[in-house]
Design an enzyme around this catalytic site. Structure first.
Site, PDB file in Angstrom:
ATOM      1  N   HIS A  75      16.284  33.430  12.003  1.00 59.86           N
ATOM      2  CA  HIS A  75      16.504  31.983  12.078  1.00 59.86           C
ATOM      3  C   HIS A  75      17.853  31.690  12.744  1.00 59.86           C
ATOM      4  O   HIS A  75      17.934  30.874  13.674  1.00 59.86           O
ATOM      5  CB  HIS A  75      16.461  31.397  10.666  1.00 59.86           C
ATOM      6  N   GLU A  76      18.903  32.358  12.271  1.00 60.70           N
ATOM      7  CA  GLU A  76      20.244  32.104  12.809  1.00 60.70           C
ATOM      8  C   GLU A  76      20.413  32.686  14.210  1.00 60.70           C
ATOM      9  O   GLU A  76      21.025  32.062  15.072  1.00 60.70           O
ATOM     10  CB  GLU A  76      21.315  32.630  11.849  1.00 60.70           C
ATOM     11  N   HIS A  79      19.095  30.339  16.804  1.00 57.89           N
ATOM     12  CA  HIS A  79      20.005  29.255  17.198  1.00 57.89           C
ATOM     13  C   HIS A  79      20.914  29.704  18.349  1.00 57.89           C
ATOM     14  O   HIS A  79      21.124  28.953  19.311  1.00 57.89           O
ATOM     15  CB  HIS A  79      20.863  28.806  16.016  1.00 57.89           C
TER      16      HIS A  79
END
Length: 174
Positions: A75-76, A79
């Site tokens: 998820h990170e 980004h």
């Protein structure tokens, strides 16, 4: 806030694996971020785009290691990848944090359903909370959010029924 000099080896290895997977899928290389295991609060992780850093919550990581490595790390990393692909030097056009590009990276690069929030048990954080309610359920607000309500700086609403949250009683510990 200081970071640990050597974040957990398993965490670092998972970040590296995500970048290797992305490079193979996208056909280009990406610089590796600095990794910090020093995040506090209820968030599991965050990506700092301008400084190319990843921050993770050590308490949530320790209590949920497998799910953390499977879901939070990609998820990170997603980004950062979105920022590199669509955000850098693109003038004033802003890429939404969990917009279509991020969702695409989650699905097409990491083969994961793009979820914006975790569902980890926050009791491991030992944070004081304040009880609030809406028309359909009870909620727990952090001390920070509760104080904003008291100062008149914020008003929170239920995502389900959209009604304002009202305080119930004295603070409790989750």
């Amino acid at each position: 806030m200081s970071s640990l000099p050597h974040p957990d080896a398993q965490l670092s290895a998972r970040v590296e694996a995500c970048f290797v997977q992305a490079e193979a899928r996208l056909g280009r290389s990406f610089p590796r971020p600095r990794i910090h295991l020093n995040m506090r609060g209820r968030a599991a992780g965050s990506a700092r785009l301008q400084t190319w850093e990843l921050r993770f919550n050590p308490a949530l990581y320790q209590a949920n290691t497998a799910a953390f490595l499977t879901e939070v790390v990609p998820h990170e990393v997603a980004h950062l990848l979105v920022h590199a692909l669509w955000g850098e030097g693109r003038g004033k056009s802003r890429v939404l944090p969990h917009g279509r590009q991020w969702q695409s990276v989650m699905r097409e690069v990491f083969n994961l359903e793009p979820r914006t929030t975790h569902s980890f048990d926050l009791a491991v954080l030992g944070q004081r909370t304040h009880a609030y309610a809406c028309a359909c359920q009870q909620h727990r607000l952090s001390v920070r959010r509760h104080n904003k309500v008291l100062r008149g700086e914020a008003r929170y609403h239920c995502r389900r029924c959209r009604q304002p949250l009202v305080p119930l009683r004295e603070p409790v510990t989750d």
